[in-house]
Write an enzyme that holds these catalytic residues in place. Structure first.
Site, PDB file in Angstrom:
ATOM      1  N   ARG A 234       0.854  -1.182   0.000  1.00 12.91           N
ATOM      2  CA  ARG A 234       0.000   0.000   0.000  1.00 12.91           C
ATOM      3  C   ARG A 234       0.892   1.233   0.000  1.00 12.91           C
ATOM      4  O   ARG A 234       1.895   1.290   0.734  1.00 12.91           O
ATOM      5  CB  ARG A 234      -0.894   0.034   1.249  1.00 12.91           C
ATOM      6  CG  ARG A 234      -2.104  -0.860   1.169  1.00 12.91           C
ATOM      7  CD  ARG A 234      -3.112  -0.373   0.107  1.00 12.91           C
ATOM      8  NE  ARG A 234      -4.262  -1.252  -0.019  1.00 12.91           N
ATOM      9  CZ  ARG A 234      -4.362  -2.251  -0.885  1.00 12.91           C
ATOM     10  NH1 ARG A 234      -3.378  -2.519  -1.716  1.00 12.91           N
ATOM     11  NH2 ARG A 234      -5.466  -2.967  -0.952  1.00 12.91           N
ATOM     12  N   GLU A 263      -3.816   7.638  -5.207  1.00 14.93           N
ATOM     13  CA  GLU A 263      -4.034   6.905  -6.460  1.00 14.93           C
ATOM     14  C   GLU A 263      -5.315   7.363  -7.152  1.00 14.93           C
ATOM     15  O   GLU A 263      -6.356   7.374  -6.504  1.00 14.93           O
ATOM     16  CB  GLU A 263      -4.115   5.400  -6.173  1.00 14.93           C
ATOM     17  CG  GLU A 263      -2.805   4.843  -5.677  1.00 14.93           C
ATOM     18  CD  GLU A 263      -2.837   3.331  -5.457  1.00 14.93           C
ATOM     19  OE1 GLU A 263      -3.855   2.696  -5.793  1.00 14.93           O
ATOM     20  OE2 GLU A 263      -1.857   2.801  -4.949  1.00 14.93           O
ATOM     21  N   HIS A 282      -1.003   0.110  -9.826  1.00 14.77           N
ATOM     22  CA  HIS A 282      -1.705  -0.780  -8.871  1.00 14.77           C
ATOM     23  C   HIS A 282      -2.304  -1.986  -9.607  1.00 14.77           C
ATOM     24  O   HIS A 282      -3.508  -2.236  -9.544  1.00 14.77           O
ATOM     25  CB  HIS A 282      -2.789   0.002  -8.122  1.00 14.77           C
ATOM     26  CG  HIS A 282      -3.200  -0.656  -6.837  1.00 14.77           C
ATOM     27  ND1 HIS A 282      -3.606   0.041  -5.725  1.00 14.77           N
ATOM     28  CD2 HIS A 282      -3.270  -1.971  -6.470  1.00 14.77           C
ATOM     29  CE1 HIS A 282      -3.916  -0.793  -4.744  1.00 14.77           C
ATOM     30  NE2 HIS A 282      -3.717  -2.031  -5.177  1.00 14.77           N
ATOM     31  N   ILE A 283      -1.410  -2.733 -10.268  1.00 17.82           N
ATOM     32  CA  ILE A 283      -1.876  -3.875 -11.076  1.00 17.82           C
ATOM     33  C   ILE A 283      -1.523  -5.214 -10.450  1.00 17.82           C
ATOM     34  O   ILE A 283      -1.625  -6.248 -11.107  1.00 17.82           O
ATOM     35  CB  ILE A 283      -1.294  -3.815 -12.515  1.00 17.82           C
ATOM     36  CG1 ILE A 283       0.239  -3.690 -12.482  1.00 17.82           C
ATOM     37  CG2 ILE A 283      -1.932  -2.699 -13.314  1.00 17.82           C
ATOM     38  CD1 ILE A 283       0.903  -3.918 -13.836  1.00 17.82           C
ATOM     39  N   ALA A 285      -2.970  -7.240  -8.524  1.00 14.68           N
ATOM     40  CA  ALA A 285      -4.007  -8.273  -8.566  1.00 14.68           C
ATOM     41  C   ALA A 285      -4.571  -8.465  -9.970  1.00 14.68           C
ATOM     42  O   ALA A 285      -5.417  -9.329 -10.185  1.00 14.68           O
ATOM     43  CB  ALA A 285      -5.138  -7.884  -7.620  1.00 14.68           C
TER      44      ALA A 285
HETATM   45  P1  NAD Z   1      -1.523 -10.763   5.084  1.00 11.37           P
HETATM   46  O1  NAD Z   1      -2.471 -10.223   6.096  1.00 11.37           O
HETATM   47  O2  NAD Z   1      -1.596 -12.213   4.733  1.00 11.37           O
HETATM   48  O3  NAD Z   1      -0.023 -10.477   5.544  1.00 11.37           O
HETATM   49  C1  NAD Z   1       0.373  -9.258   6.079  1.00 11.37           C
HETATM   50  C2  NAD Z   1       1.521  -9.537   7.018  1.00 11.37           C
HETATM   51  O4  NAD Z   1       2.003  -8.276   7.494  1.00 11.37           O
HETATM   52  C3  NAD Z   1       1.128 -10.363   8.249  1.00 11.37           C
HETATM   53  O5  NAD Z   1       2.004 -11.464   8.385  1.00 11.37           O
HETATM   54  C4  NAD Z   1       1.284  -9.386   9.413  1.00 11.37           C
HETATM   55  O6  NAD Z   1       1.743 -10.033  10.585  1.00 11.37           O
HETATM   56  C5  NAD Z   1       2.318  -8.446   8.861  1.00 11.37           C
HETATM   57  N1  NAD Z   1       2.342  -7.142   9.520  1.00 11.37           N
HETATM   58  C6  NAD Z   1       1.327  -6.475  10.100  1.00 11.37           C
HETATM   59  N2  NAD Z   1       1.776  -5.324  10.625  1.00 11.37           N
HETATM   60  C7  NAD Z   1       3.106  -5.287  10.388  1.00 11.37           C
HETATM   61  C8  NAD Z   1       4.123  -4.361  10.696  1.00 11.37           C
HETATM   62  N3  NAD Z   1       3.853  -3.265  11.379  1.00 11.37           N
HETATM   63  N4  NAD Z   1       5.377  -4.633  10.266  1.00 11.37           N
HETATM   64  C9  NAD Z   1       5.645  -5.766   9.573  1.00 11.37           C
HETATM   65  N5  NAD Z   1       4.718  -6.698   9.278  1.00 11.37           N
HETATM   66  C10 NAD Z   1       3.465  -6.441   9.664  1.00 11.37           C
HETATM   67  O7  NAD Z   1      -1.696  -9.830   3.807  1.00 11.37           O
HETATM   68  P2  NAD Z   1      -1.363 -10.197   2.290  1.00 11.37           P
HETATM   69  O8  NAD Z   1      -2.554 -10.812   1.651  1.00 11.37           O
HETATM   70  O9  NAD Z   1      -0.050 -10.887   2.225  1.00 11.37           O
HETATM   71  O10 NAD Z   1      -1.235  -8.718   1.674  1.00 11.37           O
HETATM   72  C11 NAD Z   1      -0.112  -7.916   1.959  1.00 11.37           C
HETATM   73  C12 NAD Z   1      -0.306  -6.517   1.397  1.00 11.37           C
HETATM   74  O11 NAD Z   1      -0.483  -6.560  -0.007  1.00 11.37           O
HETATM   75  C13 NAD Z   1      -1.520  -5.755   1.936  1.00 11.37           C
HETATM   76  O12 NAD Z   1      -1.127  -4.419   2.192  1.00 11.37           O
HETATM   77  C14 NAD Z   1      -2.451  -5.703   0.787  1.00 11.37           C
HETATM   78  O13 NAD Z   1      -3.236  -4.536   0.879  1.00 11.37           O
HETATM   79  C15 NAD Z   1      -1.484  -5.639  -0.374  1.00 11.37           C
HETATM   80  N6  NAD Z   1      -2.052  -6.044  -1.659  1.00 11.37           N
HETATM   81  C16 NAD Z   1      -1.696  -5.331  -2.765  1.00 11.37           C
HETATM   82  C17 NAD Z   1      -2.212  -5.693  -4.012  1.00 11.37           C
HETATM   83  C18 NAD Z   1      -1.821  -4.945  -5.259  1.00 11.37           C
HETATM   84  O14 NAD Z   1      -2.602  -4.920  -6.186  1.00 11.37           O
HETATM   85  N7  NAD Z   1      -0.641  -4.378  -5.339  1.00 11.37           N
HETATM   86  C19 NAD Z   1      -3.102  -6.756  -4.110  1.00 11.37           C
HETATM   87  C20 NAD Z   1      -3.407  -7.498  -2.967  1.00 11.37           C
HETATM   88  C21 NAD Z   1      -2.871  -7.127  -1.744  1.00 11.37           C
END
Ligand code: NAD
Length: 322
Positions: A234, A263, A282-283, A285
């Site tokens: 994010r 964004e 932001h692609i 997904a």
């Molecule tokens: P998830 O919840 O499975 O994993 C997130 C991890 O971050 C967890 O293990 C948690 O313990 C850890 N975490 C929480 N707070 C933390 C901190 N302060 N420092 C370090 N680690 C911390 O989530 P995910 O499904 O793996 O998604 C991860 C990220 O990817 C999210 O921010 C999500 O919004 C983003 N995302 C982006 C896209 C995109 O299109 N670019 C698509 C999907 C998800």
């Protein structure tokens, strides 16, 4: 109205739903607070991606609402606590696009290491400049993974196949976690230690009040000189002005950003002019498979909720409590 869709979310899975339930899609409603508030008051379920801000105020204006469908992962635009308090189910298929995001992160790491976008531009412009596009190998380099959840673990597994060494920062993980052992990764209790040791740093943590601007000027100063930075999580986790400074001073060798603080970005910045910066809109997904899984899963759960059955991909409760 049964279903209100407040962003541009066209998909055959939703067309199918629209054939069964009264549905309103307004692609610009997310920008129109008053309009959104008025339409949501009639809706039984609300469907959003990441542009609609689903606040407590909005939910309090929606007495008929039993469910919110989030097309994607990342719940930073939804007040899940307020939804829970009001008995509204939040549905988000958290596993549906992790593979797509992990593959993009790997693609960006490779593109940075081998300067692929800049080499492509130069060659298409008639150049044949091999020396300028000397890159580095991933084999033996250290990849720092911040956030070791679904996506972070998938990135680690794939990076390992390239011979990378792995260090992880995740305050919610224990040192003896089987996931760390499976990835052959070492846990860094301090973010600064990971930053100082990594040749590449990739972010996979959620945006929360604790992670907002986690990567600030102090953290970029702690990064290993000449290292690379990748963000597919994010935009708000990174203080963009501090990243820019780290690139302009040459402390970082390059960066790849799929996500931004705003964004789409409100104005053009120096990021667009730097050849060692890769920007994507932001692609993470956005693959055929990821989108198909995501839309189908949300549509299935909304149909369940609207026909009185419990949701499968819920994040707070399986059935509404109202
Ligand atoms: P998830 O919840 O499975 O994993 C997130 C991890 O971050 C967890 O293990 C948690 O313990 C850890 N975490 C929480 N707070 C933390 C901190 N302060 N420092 C370090 N680690 C911390 O989530 P995910 O499904 O793996 O998604 C991860 C990220 O990817 C999210 O921010 C999500 O919004 C983003 N995302 C982006 C896209 C995109 O299109 N670019 C698509 C999907 C998800």
């Amino acid at each position: 109205m049964d279903i209100l869709i407040s962003e541009d979310l066209r998909h055959p899975a939703f067309d199918r739903l629209a054939g069964k339930f009264s549905t309103v899609m307004d692609a610009t409603l997310w920008k129109n607070d008053a309009g959104l508030q008025s339409r949501v008051s009639e809706a039984r379920v609300l469907v959003v991606r990441n542009q609609t801000q689903v606040t407590a105020k909005l939910l309090e204006a929606a007495p008929r609402l039993i469910g919110i469908g989030r097309v994607g992962v990342g719940l930073d635009n939804i007040d899940v606590a307020a939804a829970s308090r009001l008995g509204i189910v939040v549905v988000a298929p958290l596993n549906a696009n992790a593979t797509s995001v992990a593959e993009l992160a790997l693609g960006l790491i490779l593109a940075l290491a081998r300067k692929i976008p800049a080499a492509d531009q130069s060659t298409k412009a008639g150049g044949w400049d091999r020396r300028s596009f000397t890159g580095i190998e991933l084999d033996g380099k250290v990849l720092g993974v911040c956030g070791f959840g679904r996506i972070g673990r998938m990135v680690a597994g794939r990076a390992r196949a390239f011979g990378m060494r792995l260090v992880v920062f995740d305050p919610f993980l224990k040192e003896d976690s089987p996931a760390l052992a499976a990835a052959g990764a070492a846990l860094c209790p301090r973010l600064e230690d990971l930053l100082g040791h990594s040749d590449f740093v990739t972010l996979h943590l959620p945006l929360t009040p604790e992670t907002h601007h986690l990567l600030d000027a102090r953290r970029f100063e702690a990064m290993k000189p000449g290292s690379y930075f990748i963000n597919t999580s994010r935009g708000g986790v990174v203080e963009e002005s501090a990243l820019m400074a780290a690139l302009q001073t040459g402390r970082l060798a390059g960066a790849a950003l799929d996500v931004r603080e705003v964004e789409p970005p409100a104005a053009r910045t120096a990021f667009e002019t730097l050849p060692n910066v890769i920007l994507t809109p932001h692609i993470g997904a956005f693959t055929a498979e990821g989108q198909q899984r995501t839309f189908e899963a949300v549509a299935d759960d909304l149909e369940r909720l609207l026909t009185g059955r419990p949701a499968v991909n819920f994040v707070n409760m399986e059935s509404p409590k109202r």
